[in-house]
Write a protein that holds these residues in place. Structure first.
Motif, PDB file in Angstrom:
ATOM      1  N   ASP A 143     -12.874  78.005  18.764  1.00 25.20           N
ATOM      2  CA  ASP A 143     -11.635  77.678  18.290  1.00 25.20           C
ATOM      3  C   ASP A 143     -11.517  76.297  18.078  1.00 25.20           C
ATOM      4  OD1 ASP A 143      -8.828  77.578  17.453  1.00 25.20           O
ATOM      5  OD2 ASP A 143      -8.356  79.231  18.935  1.00 25.20           O
ATOM      6  N   PRO A 144     -11.236  75.867  16.774  1.00 24.17           N
ATOM      7  CA  PRO A 144     -11.120  74.539  16.718  1.00 24.17           C
ATOM      8  C   PRO A 144      -9.904  73.928  17.320  1.00 24.17           C
ATOM      9  CG  PRO A 144     -10.786  75.580  14.643  1.00 24.17           C
ATOM     10  CD  PRO A 144     -11.251  76.738  15.555  1.00 24.17           C
ATOM     11  N   TYR A 145      -8.668  74.688  17.078  1.00 26.04           N
ATOM     12  CA  TYR A 145      -7.416  74.433  17.756  1.00 26.04           C
ATOM     13  C   TYR A 145      -7.690  74.304  19.207  1.00 26.04           C
ATOM     14  CZ  TYR A 145      -6.088  75.857  13.116  1.00 26.04           C
ATOM     15  OH  TYR A 145      -6.022  75.902  11.679  1.00 26.04           O
ATOM     16  N   GLU A 146      -8.182  75.315  19.919  1.00 28.73           N
ATOM     17  CA  GLU A 146      -8.491  75.047  21.396  1.00 28.73           C
ATOM     18  C   GLU A 146      -9.121  73.923  21.676  1.00 28.73           C
ATOM     19  OE1 GLU A 146      -9.838  78.037  25.059  1.00 28.73           O
ATOM     20  OE2 GLU A 146     -10.770  78.453  22.896  1.00 28.73           O
ATOM     21  N   LEU A 147     -10.229  73.746  20.794  1.00 30.56           N
ATOM     22  CA  LEU A 147     -11.006  72.394  21.231  1.00 30.56           C
ATOM     23  C   LEU A 147     -10.433  71.175  21.086  1.00 30.56           C
ATOM     24  CD1 LEU A 147     -13.926  71.275  21.630  1.00 30.56           C
ATOM     25  CD2 LEU A 147     -14.232  71.514  19.249  1.00 30.56           C
ATOM     26  N   ALA A 148      -9.521  71.137  20.018  1.00 32.90           N
ATOM     27  CA  ALA A 148      -8.516  69.900  19.677  1.00 32.90           C
ATOM     28  C   ALA A 148      -7.756  69.743  21.284  1.00 32.90           C
ATOM     29  CB  ALA A 148      -7.911  69.980  18.578  1.00 32.90           C
ATOM     30  N   SER A 149      -7.259  70.781  21.632  1.00 31.45           N
ATOM     31  CA  SER A 149      -6.182  70.770  22.997  1.00 31.45           C
ATOM     32  C   SER A 149      -7.022  70.136  23.838  1.00 31.45           C
ATOM     33  CB  SER A 149      -5.552  71.878  23.112  1.00 31.45           C
ATOM     34  OG  SER A 149      -4.777  71.928  24.368  1.00 31.45           O
ATOM     35  N   LEU A 150      -8.344  70.670  24.089  1.00 26.75           N
ATOM     36  CA  LEU A 150      -9.020  70.143  25.260  1.00 26.75           C
ATOM     37  C   LEU A 150      -9.355  68.616  25.159  1.00 26.75           C
ATOM     38  CD1 LEU A 150     -11.495  73.440  25.705  1.00 26.75           C
ATOM     39  CD2 LEU A 150      -9.332  72.604  27.143  1.00 26.75           C
TER      40      LEU A 150
ATOM     41  N   VAL B 150     -13.955  73.635   9.722  1.00 29.69           N
ATOM     42  CA  VAL B 150     -13.062  74.823   9.392  1.00 29.69           C
ATOM     43  C   VAL B 150     -13.729  75.856   9.907  1.00 29.69           C
ATOM     44  CG1 VAL B 150     -11.727  75.705   7.790  1.00 29.69           C
ATOM     45  CG2 VAL B 150     -11.978  73.231   7.673  1.00 29.69           C
ATOM     46  N   VAL B 151     -12.985  76.552  10.940  1.00 26.88           N
ATOM     47  CA  VAL B 151     -13.486  77.961  11.353  1.00 26.88           C
ATOM     48  C   VAL B 151     -12.401  79.056  11.148  1.00 26.88           C
ATOM     49  CG1 VAL B 151     -14.545  79.177  13.461  1.00 26.88           C
ATOM     50  CG2 VAL B 151     -14.970  76.745  13.061  1.00 26.88           C
ATOM     51  N   ASP B 152     -12.940  80.078  10.730  1.00 23.54           N
ATOM     52  CA  ASP B 152     -12.090  81.334  10.365  1.00 23.54           C
ATOM     53  C   ASP B 152     -12.062  82.149  11.756  1.00 23.54           C
ATOM     54  OD1 ASP B 152     -10.560  83.431   9.794  1.00 23.54           O
ATOM     55  OD2 ASP B 152     -11.628  83.906   7.863  1.00 23.54           O
ATOM     56  N   VAL B 153     -11.043  81.830  12.633  1.00 25.76           N
ATOM     57  CA  VAL B 153     -11.332  82.736  13.825  1.00 25.76           C
ATOM     58  C   VAL B 153     -10.781  84.047  13.610  1.00 25.76           C
ATOM     59  CG1 VAL B 153     -10.717  80.506  15.030  1.00 25.76           C
ATOM     60  CG2 VAL B 153      -8.801  81.944  14.192  1.00 25.76           C
ATOM     61  N   GLU B 154     -10.235  84.508  12.599  1.00 25.70           N
ATOM     62  CA  GLU B 154     -10.154  85.829  12.424  1.00 25.70           C
ATOM     63  C   GLU B 154     -11.054  86.878  11.763  1.00 25.70           C
ATOM     64  OE1 GLU B 154      -7.363  87.116  13.762  1.00 25.70           O
ATOM     65  OE2 GLU B 154      -6.196  85.470  14.147  1.00 25.70           O
ATOM     66  N   ALA B 155     -12.120  86.039  10.921  1.00 18.97           N
ATOM     67  CA  ALA B 155     -13.102  86.727  10.632  1.00 18.97           C
ATOM     68  C   ALA B 155     -14.063  87.583  11.533  1.00 18.97           C
ATOM     69  CB  ALA B 155     -14.093  85.848   9.627  1.00 18.97           C
ATOM     70  N   PRO B 156     -14.277  89.026  11.166  1.00 24.08           N
ATOM     71  CA  PRO B 156     -15.135  89.619  11.819  1.00 24.08           C
ATOM     72  C   PRO B 156     -16.652  89.412  11.780  1.00 24.08           C
ATOM     73  CG  PRO B 156     -14.865  90.953  10.043  1.00 24.08           C
ATOM     74  CD  PRO B 156     -13.936  89.551   9.867  1.00 24.08           C
ATOM     75  N   GLU B 157     -17.499  89.778  12.687  1.00 24.06           N
ATOM     76  CA  GLU B 157     -18.877  89.229  12.505  1.00 24.06           C
ATOM     77  C   GLU B 157     -19.776  89.219  11.222  1.00 24.06           C
ATOM     78  OE1 GLU B 157     -23.144  89.878  12.923  1.00 24.06           O
ATOM     79  OE2 GLU B 157     -21.668  91.505  12.767  1.00 24.06           O
ATOM     80  N   TYR B 158     -19.584  90.432  10.733  1.00 24.96           N
ATOM     81  CA  TYR B 158     -20.145  90.556   9.395  1.00 24.96           C
ATOM     82  C   TYR B 158     -19.874  89.844   8.318  1.00 24.96           C
ATOM     83  CZ  TYR B 158     -16.481  94.025   9.185  1.00 24.96           C
ATOM     84  OH  TYR B 158     -15.231  94.609   9.469  1.00 24.96           O
ATOM     85  N   LEU B 159     -18.502  89.109   8.212  1.00 27.13           N
ATOM     86  CA  LEU B 159     -18.025  88.212   7.258  1.00 27.13           C
ATOM     87  C   LEU B 159     -18.109  86.560   7.583  1.00 27.13           C
ATOM     88  CD1 LEU B 159     -14.974  90.303   5.981  1.00 27.13           C
ATOM     89  CD2 LEU B 159     -17.146  90.440   5.022  1.00 27.13           C
ATOM     90  N   ALA B 160     -18.466  86.477   8.830  1.00 24.78           N
ATOM     91  CA  ALA B 160     -18.643  85.030   9.434  1.00 24.78           C
ATOM     92  C   ALA B 160     -19.972  84.371   8.981  1.00 24.78           C
ATOM     93  CB  ALA B 160     -18.220  85.162  10.878  1.00 24.78           C
ATOM     94  N   THR B 161     -19.790  83.085   9.257  1.00 28.29           N
ATOM     95  CA  THR B 161     -20.844  82.527   9.008  1.00 28.29           C
ATOM     96  C   THR B 161     -21.352  81.724  10.535  1.00 28.29           C
ATOM     97  OG1 THR B 161     -19.819  80.382   8.314  1.00 28.29           O
ATOM     98  CG2 THR B 161     -20.693  81.883   6.561  1.00 28.29           C
TER      99      THR B 161
END
Length: 250
Positions: A79-86, A100-111
């Motif tokens: 999660d890029p937002y969680e990483l930025a906070s850390l 840029v990461v789509d955190v809502e995408a399921p496995e079969y639509l993600a890269t």
């Protein structure tokens, strides 16, 4: 004339022996570098713990930065937002490619995702480095006969940047990495890929998934819950709501 073939054979034997001894030396020097990769916690939300032990090169480890370059498959993400906070709290440092990461995408639509994770020196070990990174499993398609999907996480590549020191040349080779080296030298610094052995070649993330035979039941329960909740909301609005022109009949 007679000594020519003999001398040639002795020369070849000597060259072969030298190469063998050189290979043994390289193996002895580089075998000390080890990488340990662990997935902590259970379920979808895990912590990826990486430990690097440079071993016999401890006298050269001062002033070096160590980075683990790991490829995350589509079934797992950061999660890029969680990483930025850390990173704002100086708890970890990493670079995501792409950022840029789509955190809502399921496995079969993600890269897949490339992560450069900066490791910090271990206060209890002068030649050891470690870092932890929160990772999350993605939702998978329902399976027919298994309630878990397996996500394979390969062992990372270890990169070393020593602007103020040098590692044994037998153990590293130049790597094409566009990442900053936060050593004492503020100028450009060359990263090197270090030869190492892994405690485990891969880690396995077990992600819970649904079963295809439950699809009809899930749809029916979801529809029933939606109708029930909508009815309760509508009844509450009609009972307690204030309307100027429209009134609700009981």
């Amino acid at each position: 004339m007679a000594g020519g073939p003999r001398q040639c054979g002795e020369a070849l034997l000597g060259a072969g022996l030298a190469a063998f001894l050189c290979a043994l030396r390289v193996q002895a020097v580089c075998e000390g570098a080890t990488v340990t990769q662990e997935l902590l916690k259970e379920g979808f939300h895990r912590d990826l713990l990486l430990k690097v032990d440079l071993g016999v090169v401890e006298e050269h480890a001062g002033g070096c930065r160590v980075v683990a370059r790991t490829h995350l498959p589509p079934g797992i993400y950061v999660d890029p937002y969680e990483l930025a906070s850390l990173q704002q709290q100086n708890l970890t440092k990493a670079v995501l490619i792409p950022d840029v990461v789509d955190v809502e995408a399921p496995e079969y639509l993600a890269t897949g995702l490339l992560v450069l994770l900066y490791l910090e020196s271990d206060p209890w070990c002068s030649h050891c480095f470690r870092a932890a990174l929160p990772v999350h499993g993605r939702y998978h398609r329902p399976a027919e006969d298994s309630e878990e999907a397996l996500v394979i996480l390969k062992s990372p590549e270890v990169l070393v940047c020593c602007c103020d020191n040098r590692l044994p040349a037998e153990c590293w080779k130049p790597a094409e990495v566009e990442a900053a080296c936060s050593g004492k030298n503020a100028g450009p610094c060359q990263w090197y890929s270090i030869i190492h052995k892994s405690a485990h070649e891969e880690s396995i993330l077990q992600v819970p998934v649904g079963l295809t035979q439950h699809s009809s039941m899930v749809c029916a329960v979801t529809l029933l819950a939606t109708v029930l909740c909508s009815s309760l909301i509508l009844a509450a609005v009609c009972k307690y709501g204030q309307f100027s022109e429209v009134t609700c009949s009981e």
